[in-house]
Scaffold this motif. Structure first.
Motif, PDB file in Angstrom:
ATOM      1  N   THR A  10       0.830  -1.199   0.000  1.00 27.97           N
ATOM      2  CA  THR A  10       0.000   0.000   0.000  1.00 27.97           C
ATOM      3  C   THR A  10       0.862   1.247   0.000  1.00 27.97           C
ATOM      4  OG1 THR A  10      -0.103   0.132   2.411  1.00 27.97           O
ATOM      5  CG2 THR A  10      -1.791  -1.212   1.309  1.00 27.97           C
ATOM      6  N   THR A  11       0.225   2.390  -0.206  1.00 26.03           N
ATOM      7  CA  THR A  11       0.930   3.667  -0.155  1.00 26.03           C
ATOM      8  C   THR A  11       1.109   4.147   1.274  1.00 26.03           C
ATOM      9  OG1 THR A  11      -1.136   4.895  -0.401  1.00 26.03           O
ATOM     10  CG2 THR A  11       0.094   4.372  -2.418  1.00 26.03           C
ATOM     11  N   GLY A  12       0.511   3.486   2.221  1.00 27.92           N
ATOM     12  CA  GLY A  12       0.615   3.860   3.634  1.00 27.92           C
ATOM     13  C   GLY A  12      -0.323   3.015   4.463  1.00 27.92           C
ATOM     14  N   SER A  14      -3.072   4.299   6.321  1.00 25.21           N
ATOM     15  CA  SER A  14      -4.382   4.905   6.566  1.00 25.21           C
ATOM     16  C   SER A  14      -5.386   4.440   5.516  1.00 25.21           C
ATOM     17  CB  SER A  14      -4.272   6.428   6.520  1.00 25.21           C
ATOM     18  OG  SER A  14      -5.562   7.013   6.520  1.00 25.21           O
ATOM     19  N   GLU A  16      -8.201   5.729   4.962  1.00 22.17           N
ATOM     20  CA  GLU A  16      -8.863   6.907   4.391  1.00 22.17           C
ATOM     21  C   GLU A  16      -7.997   7.594   3.333  1.00 22.17           C
ATOM     22  OE1 GLU A  16      -8.519   6.767   7.912  1.00 22.17           O
ATOM     23  OE2 GLU A  16     -10.478   5.823   8.123  1.00 22.17           O
ATOM     24  N   ARG A  17      -6.676   7.647   3.557  1.00 20.84           N
ATOM     25  CA  ARG A  17      -5.797   8.409   2.666  1.00 20.84           C
ATOM     26  C   ARG A  17      -5.017   7.553   1.684  1.00 20.84           C
ATOM     27  NH1 ARG A  17      -3.993  10.376   7.573  1.00 20.84           N
ATOM     28  NH2 ARG A  17      -2.044   9.282   7.171  1.00 20.84           N
ATOM     29  N   ASP A  18      -4.760   6.295   2.003  1.00 25.57           N
ATOM     30  CA  ASP A  18      -3.840   5.478   1.229  1.00 25.57           C
ATOM     31  C   ASP A  18      -4.573   4.409   0.429  1.00 25.57           C
ATOM     32  OD1 ASP A  18      -1.466   6.774   2.168  1.00 25.57           O
ATOM     33  OD2 ASP A  18      -1.815   5.803   4.097  1.00 25.57           O
ATOM     34  N   THR A  47      -8.319   7.823  -5.583  1.00 28.79           N
ATOM     35  CA  THR A  47      -9.081   8.371  -4.460  1.00 28.79           C
ATOM     36  C   THR A  47     -10.543   7.989  -4.636  1.00 28.79           C
ATOM     37  OG1 THR A  47      -9.449  10.445  -5.643  1.00 28.79           O
ATOM     38  CG2 THR A  47      -7.481  10.313  -4.242  1.00 28.79           C
ATOM     39  N   LEU A  53      -4.072   8.422  -7.206  1.00 30.34           N
ATOM     40  CA  LEU A  53      -3.409   8.670  -5.936  1.00 30.34           C
ATOM     41  C   LEU A  53      -1.904   8.594  -6.145  1.00 30.34           C
ATOM     42  CD1 LEU A  53      -3.977   9.013  -2.877  1.00 30.34           C
ATOM     43  CD2 LEU A  53      -3.853   6.535  -2.681  1.00 30.34           C
ATOM     44  N   PRO A  56       3.542   8.131  -2.206  1.00 25.36           N
ATOM     45  CA  PRO A  56       4.513   8.934  -1.468  1.00 25.36           C
ATOM     46  C   PRO A  56       5.900   8.299  -1.467  1.00 25.36           C
ATOM     47  CG  PRO A  56       2.666   8.262  -0.050  1.00 25.36           C
ATOM     48  CD  PRO A  56       2.502   7.601  -1.369  1.00 25.36           C
TER      49      PRO A  56
END
Length: 193
Positions: A10-12, A14, A16-18, A47, A53, A56
């Motif tokens: 994953t990108t992170g 969270s 909600e955000r990732d 998103t 998205l 990061p």
């Protein structure tokens, strides 16, 4: 024991955000990994409203392709084995192109074409120095250095030539790729009707 093991990159952390960037699965039968029954795919995260998205930098550090150490090793070994600066330059260009595609921005703070004249100058000078000393053009010199940290290792002037080739290839490949990335196919040119 028969199981299927899943892995998500994953990108992170969270929800909600990732988003998910890669899905992998492998089947294990009687404790043995079944290579022919594995699955992996990259996913372009979006998103909730459908926009792409961005991945990061911190996420790239976790699951990104580790090209830099491999490129450095090929560059270092180039004076004794095939490859050297050319392959290392291509690997570096690929890594930077992937970074730009993933992040939407260039990792370099300067135009990559700037690397080409520096590489040409370094490669030319590396060949010229032996010639000016009465030896054959591009004649390599080598020796051994010993340090407490690394022990004994070989140095060779051919490494400087390979660094020049590396700069030429990386700069040229990045310049060409960035020019292609920046093309907007909806633009009209003079000869379009």
């Amino acid at each position: 024991m028969n199981v299927v093991v899943f892995d998500l990159e994953t990108t992170g952390l969270s929800p909600e955000r990732d988003g998910i960037v890669e899905i992998g699965a492998v089947r294990i039968v009687d404790g043995q990994v079944q290579e022919h029954l594995k699955y992996e795919t990259l996913v372009r995260p979006t998103t909730p409203d459908g926009q792409t998205l961005m991945i990061p930098w911190r996420a790239e550090q976790v699951h990104g392709i580790r090209v830099w150490p491999s490129a450095a090793l090929l560059l270092w070994r180039g004076h004794n084995a095939p490859g050297g600066g050319f392959i290392a330059g291509l690997m570096t260009a690929c890594a930077l192109i992937l970074h730009r595609v993933a992040n939407g921005r260039c990792a370099l703070n300067f135009p990559p074409l700037v690397l080409v004249p520096w590489g040409l100058a370094l490669s030319f000078t590396t060949g010229l120095v032996p010639y000016l000393l009465g030896r054959a053009y591009l004649k390599s010199d080598y020796g051994y250095v010993s340090t407490p940290l690394t022990g004994e290792f070989e140095w060779a002037s051919a490494l400087l030539f390979d660094v020049g080739v590396y700069l030429i290839v990386a700069g040229s490949a990045l310049h060409i790729a960035y020019q292609l990335i920046d093309v907007n196919p909806r633009e009209r040119v003079e000869d379009d009707r």
